[in-house]
Design a protein around this motif. Structure first.
Motif, mmCIF file in Angstrom:
data_model
loop_
_atom_site.group_PDB
_atom_site.id
_atom_site.type_symbol
_atom_site.label_atom_id
_atom_site.label_comp_id
_atom_site.label_asym_id
_atom_site.label_seq_id
_atom_site.Cartn_x
_atom_site.Cartn_y
_atom_site.Cartn_z
ATOM 1 N N CYS A 157 85.836 11.878 52.046
ATOM 2 C CA CYS A 157 84.056 11.680 52.719
ATOM 3 C C CYS A 157 83.674 10.842 53.244
ATOM 4 O O CYS A 157 82.746 10.258 53.788
ATOM 5 C CB CYS A 157 83.386 12.646 51.716
ATOM 6 N N VAL A 164 78.521 16.074 54.249
ATOM 7 C CA VAL A 164 79.399 17.119 52.995
ATOM 8 C C VAL A 164 77.289 17.476 53.003
ATOM 9 O O VAL A 164 77.962 18.748 51.487
ATOM 10 C CB VAL A 164 79.574 16.031 51.983
ATOM 11 N N PHE A 206 86.310 17.936 56.890
ATOM 12 C CA PHE A 206 85.638 18.705 55.728
ATOM 13 C C PHE A 206 84.764 19.351 55.173
ATOM 14 O O PHE A 206 84.936 19.522 54.236
ATOM 15 C CB PHE A 206 84.730 16.809 56.046
#
Length: 879
Positions: A157, A164, A206
């Motif tokens: 990340c 996120v 992600f």
């Protein structure tokens, strides 16, 4: 397998001992040796006294099995033959031979033929050792994988500057949540806490980390559970018990592998140094399993006959696990190089990999080194652990390609669960996300909320309005405990009793959190022998409900109740009038008060043929008509509550009646109406006629809708019932409800005291008020501060500030103060709280004996004598 020395000794067969997957794995990988417990051997037959004739026997191992899989299977088998359930038929020869073999460097599939009895052969063949031995490997390695994938994903990340935000929006509050996914999201946020590297790059690889890694956690627990039982069960175990869990594991692994591979490629793209990226990409393409390899590994699992050839099935799943482990390791490598590679190369003075056959320095002369962005609190620990390892083992070569190859080689070992150093990484991750609870990001329980200063300003204003209306009608305040004896609450709420929060037994008393404010009020009136009481209460109540928009587990209720003997329908009228006053003065917009009468409902049910003992439960079904169609409610009444179809259909013709209060009442009272033939419903219609006349005279009947489908599920209602629904665009459901309950107080005492009340669902009203404020683009002042005292100076001026602000407070002015040499700090504080006036005092003002008084709306300021500034300010504020 490399001989890394014995790290521990594992004893099997002892009293109370148990075998774990981790112990099987340690033996299988040569990290531990075995010892047979002497007491277990004593239970076995002597080698000279076999139970039956001996015959040659070769323990079969599939040709595809790896040495580790073979050793795991033998370890499982050894534990089985030492169990008391098998000891009467086993000679000491067999366990001693197996343990001796495992303690040697036995690594291939040939196990010398031995002579065994028929009983020993059956124990071996029925042990499922091959299947559960490999399951032990799957259990241990998948548990280890689940322990580190979040940390690796967190590094990715940061390396790829991923968005996120999805990690903070998983818990929808509706009660139907992915528990493991939320756990992963929480751990990811903890690892990334404080990171300045995460960005806005959006990608499913992600955003779906919590979902995919959470699914892995879920199936790993399932595999662990079934394997743990099989390892120590004294009964015969079956492969079929574990196959569903192992099959689910393979699907979770395949999804994880695809996601991890995508992140690894994103990490490669994020490597800032082109020559470093070129070298790493070359290694990645040669050594990391690609998507085709992963797909083929998964296909081999699905193509296995897991009902007949269970050995091959678990072997293929284990091979898939190894493939995924390799991909995850490469994800970690690419993330680390993207984050730290260039800097580490530069720090070592290593030359870059030649792009055009020449070497270039990583940092050219004259180039300004960029300031490094901050890693997360958790990821920084992981990165430092890796850096420490590389600095110890990285060597002194100045050839960047050689150094990079050494890094890759060493990190692949570091992320290999078979290596002893792997435990250090697992332990470090556990310390971050488990051990140090003080660093864990706090989380609210489901169905509860915090309220910021702007929200509190709205809430306090609303409470002030509500309290004023309640007091206008002569009510006095009452407060009751947040919890009551369980017996006080039970049996009062019908089917909703299941939502009561029970507390642990304390000192012999069974207690529960209050579900509403009405039952505690009734208990208070009965307990104190009160016969007439008009009270209001604003307090929190608790319900073990599934949270959703506008529906919480902890929330405020604002109740107004009138108990005692009064003129007929007088309290009922006043309660409905109070409700309309509250909603009008809160200025939330359009609403309607749906109103009915419980006796009218009872009469209707009697007319339709419903047995009296089913009145309350059928009312609970009817009460769902605001959320469900009649067909759905009918199905519940017929299939779950035992009504016949004809009775349910008759109910349907009545509950569809809805309209303007006096018009529908007139229709129901027409000559020939079945309601007039029923004693209960006729009494209700007479009550409603009195009520509607009073509401009409009080000019609020236009807000009332007479609705025969309104039932109110609570058991304690006996007369008028009502519910208010907001008609604006914000969907919040019912915002207020109440009714008459003449028998509730008598449940707690010897005397019946009639009562009627209303409860305002203030949390939903707040939701409406907050949305209206947004729609109107209004802002709420978080404080009521009237003046900011600004002392221009350092901390030595605090005494001056204390003197002046105390004069303001003594004059009952709402004031704050700031002591700072930076004028911008004073202005920012005033703007943030939208304070209208400012008193400025600096050295010049002190010398002249004045203060500067500034109107922050007009920006006009003037000098005012120090001795009279308080009086002058009060005059400007019209006080």
């Amino acid at each position: 397998m490399a001989d890394r020395g014995v790290v521990k000794l594992i004893t099997l067969g002892g009293k109370g001992s148990s075998l774990s997957s981790s112990s099987v794995y340690a033996v299988a990988t040569g990290q531990a040796q075995l010892r047979n417990d002497s007491s277990a051997l004593d239970r076995l037959l002597s080698d000279q006294n076999p139970a039956s004739p001996l015959k040659p026997f070769q323990i079969p191992f599939p040709k595809t099995f790896t040495p580790i899989e073979i050793r795991a299977s033998l370890t499982f088998l050894l534990n089985k033959v030492l169990l008391p359930s098998n000891s009467s038929n086993i000679r000491t020869l067999l366990p001693n031979l197996i343990s001796k073999t495992l303690n040697s460097k036995f690594e291939n599939g040939s196990f010398n033929s031995i002579e065994v009895t028929e009983e020993e052969r059956l124990v071996i063949e029925k042990s499922s050792a091959h299947f559960y031995g490999v399951c032990s490997i799957l259990d241990h390695e998948s548990t280890a994988l689940a322990s580190v994938v979040d940390a690796v994903a967190a590094l990715s990340c940061e390396a790829a500057k991923a968005d996120v935000a999805a990690f903070s929006s998983l818990d929808t509050g509706d009660g139907f949540v992915d528990k493991e996914g939320i756990g992963v999201a929480g751990d990811m946020k903890l690892l990334l806490n404080g990171s300045k590297l995460v960005g806005k790059v959006q990608s499913e690889s992600f955003s779906k980390i919590p979902k995919i890694n959470g699914r892995l956690r879920e199936v790993v627990k399932s595999v662990h559970s079934v394997t743990r039982v099989s390892l120590n069960s004294r009964e015969e175990v079956y492969e079929g018990d574990a196959i569903p869990a192992v099959l689910a594991l393979s699907a979770a692994l395949q999804n994880l592998g695809k996601s991890s591979f995508c992140r690894a490629k994103a990490n490669l793209d994020a490597v800032g140094n082109e020559s470093l990226k070129t070298g790493l990409l070359s290694m990645f393409e040669k050594k990391c399993p690609n998507e085709n390899v992963l797909r083929n590994a998964y296909r081999l699992v699905l193509d296995s006959d897991f009902e007949e050839d269970t050995w091959k099935f678990v072997h293929e799943v284990n091979a898939l696990l190894g493939t995924v482990w390799s991909i995850v390791a490469w994800e970690g490598i690419t993330a680390f190089v993207a984050l730290e590679g260039g800097e580490l190369m530069s720090a070592k003075g290593v030359e870059e990999i030649g792009v055009n056959g020449r070497d270039e320095k990583v940092v050219k002369k004259g180039e300004k080194k960029k300031k490094k962005a901050t890693l997360g609190k958790g990821t920084s620990v992981i990165v430092q652990l890796i850096k420490d390892r590389l600095q110890v083992k990285g060597g002194d070569s100045s050839d960047s390609l050689h150094v990079l190859e050494k890094w890759v080689e060493d990190l692949l070992l570091f992320l290999d669960p078979k290596e002893r150093d792997f435990d250090e990484l697992v332990q470090k991750v556990k310390e971050i996300v488990e051990s140090n609870e003080s660093r864990r990001l706090p989380k609210l329980p489901k169905g509860t909320r915090d309220f910021a200063k702007e929200q509190m300003a709205i809430r306090e204003r609303a409470f002030s309005i509500i309290t004023e209306v309640f007091k206008r009608h002569g009510a006095t305040a009452l407060d009751t405990p947040a919890f009551e004896l369980r017996e006080t609450l039970m049996g009062k709420y019908g089917e909703d009793s299941k939502l009561i929060y029970d507390l642990a037994d304390q000192g012999g008393e069974l207690c529960s959190l209050r579900y509403d404010l009405t039952v505690p009020f009734a208990r208070y009136v009965a307990m104190n022998g009160i016969t007439s009481f008009k009270r209001y209460q604003i307090a929190k109540v608790y319900r073990r409900d599934n949270p959703s928009k506008g529906r919480y587990r902890e929330f405020y209720q604002c109740d107004f109740d009138i108990a005692g003997q009064y003129e007929e329908m007088g309290p009922d009228f006043e309660i409905v009038k109070i409700l309309t006053e509250l909603l009008d003065e809160l200025d939330i917009g359009d609403y309607e008060v749906k109103l009915n009468h419980r006796k009218l409902l009872d009469g209707m049910l009697e007319i339709c043929g419903v047995p009296p003992e089913k009145f309350r439960t059928i009312c609970s079904s009817i009460d769902k008509l605001d959320k469900q169609s009649f067909e759905q409610v009918k199905k519940e009444m017929v299939e779950e509550k035992g009504l016949n179809v004809e009775t349910a259909d008759r109910i349907g013709t009545f509950v569809k009646e809805r309209g303007q209060a006096k018009e529908l009442l007139s229709k129901l009272k027409q000559e020939g109406s079945k309601f007039l033939e029923n004693t209960s419903s006729k009494r209700a219609l007479d009550d409603l006629e009195i009520l509607f006349d009073a509401l009409e005279k009080s000019k609020c009947i236009d807000k009332v809708v007479f609705d025969l489908s309104l039932a109110r599920g609570l058991d304690y209602y006996t007369g008028v019932i009502f519910e208010t629904v907001f008609k604006g665009t914000t969907q919040v459901g019912s915002i207020a409800a109440g009714g008459r309950y003449d028998n509730l107080i008598g449940m707690f005492g010897t005397k019946q005291v009639p009562a009627v009340g209303v409860s305002l669902g203030i949390e939903r009203v707040f939701t409406i008020m907050e949305q209206l404020q947004k729609d109107r683009k209004q802002t709420t002042r978080p404080t009521e501060t009237q003046v900011l005292l600004s002392i221009l100076g350092d901390k030595s001026k605090l005494s001056l500030a204390a003197e002046l602000v105390s004069e303001l407070w003594s004059a009952k002015l709402k004031a704050e103060y700031v002591v700072s040499t930076r004028f911008s700090k004073h202005i920012d504080r005033a703007k943030e709280s939208r304070i209208p006036w400012m008193i400025l005092v600096g050295d010049k003002e002190l010398e002249k004996g004045i203060v500067k008084m500034k109107n922050l709306e007009t920006a006009v300021e003037e000098d005012v004598p120090r001795s009279t500034f308080v009086e002058e300010l009060k005059r400007r504020l019209n006080l």
